[in-house]
Scaffold this motif. Sequence first.
Motif, PDB file in Angstrom:
ATOM      1  N   ARG A 179       1.372   2.386  26.213  1.00 42.64           N
ATOM      2  CA  ARG A 179       0.709   1.883  25.132  1.00 42.64           C
ATOM      3  C   ARG A 179       0.409   0.600  25.301  1.00 42.64           C
ATOM      4  O   ARG A 179       1.262  -0.389  25.638  1.00 42.64           O
ATOM      5  CB  ARG A 179       1.475   1.939  23.751  1.00 42.64           C
ATOM      6  CG  ARG A 179       0.696   1.260  22.593  1.00 42.64           C
ATOM      7  CD  ARG A 179       1.721   1.599  21.366  1.00 42.64           C
ATOM      8  NE  ARG A 179       1.551   3.089  20.805  1.00 42.64           N
ATOM      9  CZ  ARG A 179       2.235   3.468  19.831  1.00 42.64           C
ATOM     10  NH1 ARG A 179       2.990   2.819  18.885  1.00 42.64           N
ATOM     11  NH2 ARG A 179       2.225   4.588  19.634  1.00 42.64           N
ATOM     12  N   PHE A 181      -1.139  -3.040  23.384  1.00 40.26           N
ATOM     13  CA  PHE A 181      -1.441  -3.641  22.120  1.00 40.26           C
ATOM     14  C   PHE A 181      -2.357  -4.670  22.411  1.00 40.26           C
ATOM     15  O   PHE A 181      -2.327  -5.645  23.296  1.00 40.26           O
ATOM     16  CB  PHE A 181      -0.223  -4.413  21.457  1.00 40.26           C
ATOM     17  CG  PHE A 181       0.885  -3.442  21.222  1.00 40.26           C
ATOM     18  CD1 PHE A 181       0.701  -2.849  20.109  1.00 40.26           C
ATOM     19  CD2 PHE A 181       1.864  -3.025  22.045  1.00 40.26           C
ATOM     20  CE1 PHE A 181       1.793  -1.979  19.507  1.00 40.26           C
ATOM     21  CE2 PHE A 181       2.818  -2.040  21.627  1.00 40.26           C
ATOM     22  CZ  PHE A 181       2.818  -1.679  20.476  1.00 40.26           C
ATOM     23  N   LEU A 183      -4.831  -7.642  20.730  1.00 39.51           N
ATOM     24  CA  LEU A 183      -5.271  -8.626  19.330  1.00 39.51           C
ATOM     25  C   LEU A 183      -6.452  -9.330  19.657  1.00 39.51           C
ATOM     26  O   LEU A 183      -6.721  -9.828  20.827  1.00 39.51           O
ATOM     27  CB  LEU A 183      -3.816  -9.549  19.623  1.00 39.51           C
ATOM     28  CG  LEU A 183      -4.309 -10.745  18.397  1.00 39.51           C
ATOM     29  CD1 LEU A 183      -4.086 -10.028  17.013  1.00 39.51           C
ATOM     30  CD2 LEU A 183      -2.965 -11.752  18.388  1.00 39.51           C
ATOM     31  N   THR A 197      -3.924  -8.930  25.474  1.00 44.36           N
ATOM     32  CA  THR A 197      -3.362  -7.497  25.522  1.00 44.36           C
ATOM     33  C   THR A 197      -2.058  -7.651  25.974  1.00 44.36           C
ATOM     34  O   THR A 197      -1.643  -8.859  26.688  1.00 44.36           O
ATOM     35  CB  THR A 197      -4.320  -6.892  26.432  1.00 44.36           C
ATOM     36  OG1 THR A 197      -4.238  -7.584  27.786  1.00 44.36           O
ATOM     37  CG2 THR A 197      -5.816  -6.649  25.929  1.00 44.36           C
ATOM     38  N   GLY A 199       0.480  -4.985  27.824  1.00 44.94           N
ATOM     39  CA  GLY A 199       0.951  -3.375  28.057  1.00 44.94           C
ATOM     40  C   GLY A 199       1.655  -3.371  29.331  1.00 44.94           C
ATOM     41  O   GLY A 199       2.204  -4.335  29.911  1.00 44.94           O
ATOM     42  N   GLU A 205      -4.318  -2.817  30.737  1.00 42.17           N
ATOM     43  CA  GLU A 205      -4.639  -3.756  29.928  1.00 42.17           C
ATOM     44  C   GLU A 205      -6.234  -4.420  29.980  1.00 42.17           C
ATOM     45  O   GLU A 205      -6.773  -4.516  29.096  1.00 42.17           O
ATOM     46  CB  GLU A 205      -3.732  -5.225  30.300  1.00 42.17           C
ATOM     47  CG  GLU A 205      -2.312  -4.879  29.829  1.00 42.17           C
ATOM     48  CD  GLU A 205      -1.608  -6.231  30.188  1.00 42.17           C
ATOM     49  OE1 GLU A 205      -1.863  -7.170  30.710  1.00 42.17           O
ATOM     50  OE2 GLU A 205      -0.424  -6.119  29.760  1.00 42.17           O
ATOM     51  N   SER A 233      -5.213  -6.423  15.003  1.00 41.91           N
ATOM     52  CA  SER A 233      -4.714  -5.834  16.202  1.00 41.91           C
ATOM     53  C   SER A 233      -4.689  -4.431  16.299  1.00 41.91           C
ATOM     54  O   SER A 233      -4.808  -3.853  14.830  1.00 41.91           O
ATOM     55  CB  SER A 233      -3.229  -6.523  16.298  1.00 41.91           C
ATOM     56  OG  SER A 233      -2.700  -5.967  15.097  1.00 41.91           O
ATOM     57  N   PRO A 235      -3.213  -0.779  18.620  1.00 42.44           N
ATOM     58  CA  PRO A 235      -2.703  -0.194  19.893  1.00 42.44           C
ATOM     59  C   PRO A 235      -3.581   0.691  20.532  1.00 42.44           C
ATOM     60  O   PRO A 235      -4.209   1.624  19.942  1.00 42.44           O
ATOM     61  CB  PRO A 235      -1.437   0.364  19.211  1.00 42.44           C
ATOM     62  CG  PRO A 235      -1.813   0.812  17.751  1.00 42.44           C
ATOM     63  CD  PRO A 235      -2.907   0.151  17.471  1.00 42.44           C
ATOM     64  N   ASN A 237      -3.307   4.222  23.138  1.00 43.49           N
ATOM     65  CA  ASN A 237      -2.120   4.864  23.812  1.00 43.49           C
ATOM     66  C   ASN A 237      -3.208   5.295  25.109  1.00 43.49           C
ATOM     67  O   ASN A 237      -4.066   6.107  25.000  1.00 43.49           O
ATOM     68  CB  ASN A 237      -1.878   5.959  23.288  1.00 43.49           C
ATOM     69  CG  ASN A 237      -0.832   5.305  22.102  1.00 43.49           C
ATOM     70  OD1 ASN A 237      -0.165   4.454  22.122  1.00 43.49           O
ATOM     71  ND2 ASN A 237      -1.059   5.912  20.949  1.00 43.49           N
TER      72      ASN A 237
END
Length: 241
Positions: A179, A181, A183, A197, A199, A205, A233, A235, A237
């Motif tokens: 995953r 993330f 922002l 990013t 990850g 990323e 933000s 996520p 996957n």
Amino acid sequence: MEVKKNPKADLNKDSGLFFVIGLTIVLFVTWRALEYKTYAKDDLVVEMLNVADDLDEDVPQTEALKTPPPPPPPAAPEIIEVVEDTEEIEETIIESSESSEDTIVDAPILDVDDVEVGEEEEDISVPFAIIENVPIFPGCEKYKTNEERKKCFTKGIQAHVKKQFTYPQSAAEMGVKGRVFVLFAIDSRGHITRVKTRGPDPRLEKEASRIVTTLPKMTPGKQRGKAVTVPYSIPINFVLK
């Protein structure tokens, strides 16, 4: 004839007492012998230094260097010629550049209307959860309330991610998943900025950053009627099937 013994002369009468006393003495002596400690004596080394009272030192004989005397100074000339100055020297007058109190300086008069004052834009950031008017994703203008626009904004972001999603081939071949993330922020002009990013793999990323940077321009969020920057933000996957 019956032998009669005097009870005072019986030697076995106090034998038990003497045995206990003797045993006590033996145990005490044995204990003291076991507890006795001896220490090695340090050898004392006495060093003596004999110094003679009379020290005979050989003093080397030195000779004074004979240097020649300095040469005499040159003799002064007998006749001194006096040369008269016939050329006139012009004096250079340097005027002071400092102005006095009586000096009048002519300065242009500026009108207040001729001066332009630029307004510096202040970058104000308001979280998505508490902003008064959330950024409007293209197609969500039909909704009037803030809550409806928030839901439409989230659905629009999710639909865009699914449409633009492409699994990196090198990561898929190596079985990299996880995953990421992301922002980012929608600035006061509706553009996507500040993409960050985090990850499990740089390739994932990079792909997540590419997806977010392709988001369309939006209507900026407003706080008290003024356009502001809104951070957000999501996520993403990456799953292999």
